[in-house]
Design an enzyme around this catalytic site. Sequence first.
Site, PDB file in Angstrom:
ATOM      1  N   LYS A  80     -12.226   0.846   8.114  1.00 41.38           N
ATOM      2  CA  LYS A  80     -12.535  -0.163   7.098  1.00 41.38           C
ATOM      3  C   LYS A  80     -13.480  -1.205   7.709  1.00 41.38           C
ATOM      4  O   LYS A  80     -14.621  -0.907   7.994  1.00 41.38           O
ATOM      5  CB  LYS A  80     -11.239  -0.754   6.560  1.00 41.38           C
ATOM      6  CG  LYS A  80     -10.438   0.300   5.774  1.00 41.38           C
ATOM      7  CD  LYS A  80      -9.084  -0.142   5.318  1.00 41.38           C
ATOM      8  CE  LYS A  80      -8.429   0.997   4.523  1.00 41.38           C
ATOM      9  NZ  LYS A  80      -7.002   0.778   4.283  1.00 41.38           N
ATOM     10  N   PHE A 113       0.859  -1.182   0.000  1.00 41.20           N
ATOM     11  CA  PHE A 113       0.000   0.000   0.000  1.00 41.20           C
ATOM     12  C   PHE A 113       0.904   1.243   0.000  1.00 41.20           C
ATOM     13  O   PHE A 113       1.851   1.310   0.783  1.00 41.20           O
ATOM     14  CB  PHE A 113      -0.922  -0.019   1.218  1.00 41.20           C
ATOM     15  CG  PHE A 113      -1.982   1.040   1.165  1.00 41.20           C
ATOM     16  CD1 PHE A 113      -3.084   0.885   0.338  1.00 41.20           C
ATOM     17  CD2 PHE A 113      -1.868   2.195   1.909  1.00 41.20           C
ATOM     18  CE1 PHE A 113      -4.067   1.868   0.272  1.00 41.20           C
ATOM     19  CE2 PHE A 113      -2.850   3.187   1.846  1.00 41.20           C
ATOM     20  CZ  PHE A 113      -3.947   3.021   1.025  1.00 41.20           C
ATOM     21  N   ARG A 143     -12.508  -4.002  -7.417  1.00 43.63           N
ATOM     22  CA  ARG A 143     -12.374  -4.670  -6.125  1.00 43.63           C
ATOM     23  C   ARG A 143     -13.714  -4.649  -5.405  1.00 43.63           C
ATOM     24  O   ARG A 143     -14.396  -3.619  -5.370  1.00 43.63           O
ATOM     25  CB  ARG A 143     -11.315  -3.883  -5.346  1.00 43.63           C
ATOM     26  CG  ARG A 143     -10.903  -4.443  -4.032  1.00 43.63           C
ATOM     27  CD  ARG A 143      -9.782  -3.610  -3.468  1.00 43.63           C
ATOM     28  NE  ARG A 143     -10.282  -2.315  -2.971  1.00 43.63           N
ATOM     29  CZ  ARG A 143      -9.699  -1.594  -2.021  1.00 43.63           C
ATOM     30  NH1 ARG A 143      -8.569  -2.017  -1.474  1.00 43.63           N
ATOM     31  NH2 ARG A 143     -10.192  -0.442  -1.628  1.00 43.63           N
TER      32      ARG A 143
HETATM   33  C1  LIG Z   1      -6.168   1.840   4.223  1.00 42.53           C
HETATM   34  C2  LIG Z   1      -4.736   1.580   4.488  1.00 42.53           C
HETATM   35  C3  LIG Z   1      -3.953   2.514   5.154  1.00 42.53           C
HETATM   36  C4  LIG Z   1      -4.561   3.829   5.524  1.00 42.53           C
HETATM   37  O1  LIG Z   1      -3.707   4.750   6.089  1.00 42.53           O
HETATM   38  P1  LIG Z   1      -4.293   6.154   6.563  1.00 42.53           P
HETATM   39  O2  LIG Z   1      -3.223   6.742   7.368  1.00 42.53           O
HETATM   40  O3  LIG Z   1      -5.551   5.886   7.311  1.00 42.53           O
HETATM   41  O4  LIG Z   1      -4.627   6.952   5.344  1.00 42.53           O
HETATM   42  C5  LIG Z   1      -2.639   2.185   5.437  1.00 42.53           C
HETATM   43  N1  LIG Z   1      -2.118   1.005   5.065  1.00 42.53           N
HETATM   44  C6  LIG Z   1      -2.864   0.084   4.411  1.00 42.53           C
HETATM   45  C7  LIG Z   1      -2.264  -1.227   4.037  1.00 42.53           C
HETATM   46  C8  LIG Z   1      -4.177   0.345   4.094  1.00 42.53           C
HETATM   47  O5  LIG Z   1      -4.911  -0.544   3.430  1.00 42.53           O
END
Ligand SMILES: *Cc1c(COP(=O)(O)O)cnc(C)c1O
Length: 404
Positions: A219, A123, A363
């Site tokens: 989430k 990510f 997705r």
């Molecule tokens: C959704 C997600 C984030 C989100 O990070 P934020 O700081 O809330 O924007 C981080 N890492 C992963 C793997 C995610 O899926």
Amino acid sequence: MTRDDARALDAADPLRPYRDRFALPDGVIYLDGNSLGPLPRETAPALADMAERQWGERLIRSWNEGWIDAPQRIGGKIAALIGAEPDEVIVADSTSVNLFKLLVAALRHAAPRTTIVSETGNFPTDLHIAEGATDCVPGARLNAVARADLSTAIDDDTALLMLTHVHYKTAERFDMAAWTTRAHDAGALALWDLSHSVGAIPLDLNAAGADLAIGCGYKYLNGGPGAPAFLFVSRRLQEQLASPLSGWMGHAAPFEFGDAYSPAPGIKRWLAGTPSMLAMVGLEAGIDLWRDVDQQHVAAKSAALFDALAAIGGRLGLECVSPTDPSARGSHISFRHPKAYALCQALIERGVIGDFRAPDVVRFGLTPLYLGFEDIWQAGEILRDVLESGAADDPRFATRAAVT
Ligand SMILES: *Cc1c(COP(=O)(O)O)cnc(C)c1O
């Protein structure tokens, strides 16, 4: 699966009662709870109570009436979902900020080892934050390699193995225990990003021997848009690591108002500043919904929902990029399609909300608490109609919105 088959599965579903605990809009099949969980019914009254009574009437007295302990109290509830002890988890900041705190702390702790090993295609924020964290620690660096090369990348200079447990795009899942052991065998720590795991699949951080973890509140935990995130530090490491964001809320005695920083013992040192109580209340309402949920029911239903949608996608000629083995994936399903963005928009216009992940993935989140098999059946009918009618060729879907 016929509509009657789907209805029979819904009638026999032990998680079915949870659906009524969400305020889901009519005419929508929500397949994006892996990106933003929907509104639990208990959340709006809890927010109103926060605004009108706790803030409006009790004013600053509320800090001693449940606010100041909220990060640890809610952290303790999350601990039960991830196989941690209640004093190993705290709620604070965002996932990105929590990652930064833990990475800098782990790099400093691991010196003279210098390297964070991670995966290309992780990510984006994880890799971006790792770049920023290594810039803050002299000599530190990030080594991001393809998944197939991870094992050889871990060596005696590795400070930390940083992995996202369930991949946001493909839903591929790492074997947490095996990779944690691999890191430990090389003398490194292991950090897990649980953003697409918590509330999606059963987790046991301590059984896996994990050192550090972070995860998302908005989430699968349904804590509300931008809900506070959480972090986990194993008891083994709590007195050895120090947060680089050495704010007063993580101080051993914040209300002594001293000049010098002295970290609180235990998990509390990972707080930086004053928690956002307006956001905390939404998170806690979302988490409380999980209290009596049987994680094995969640896993079994997630697998069955996946199989149902995978079969529909297969019949429609879509290429599934998610693993077929349930133990090797999280709780979403992704298909590759050359017009993925337009396909996704055409579906959203017809009430089937999934999302697009560049360059070519559609997705769908499979969230067992509130999704039913009849939803999947109906989404399949709409998907077939969109594909057969060429609705994705509509020129209105040619330009992308800011958030996909
Ligand atoms: C959704 C997600 C984030 C989100 O990070 P934020 O700081 O809330 O924007 C981080 N890492 C992963 C793997 C995610 O899926």
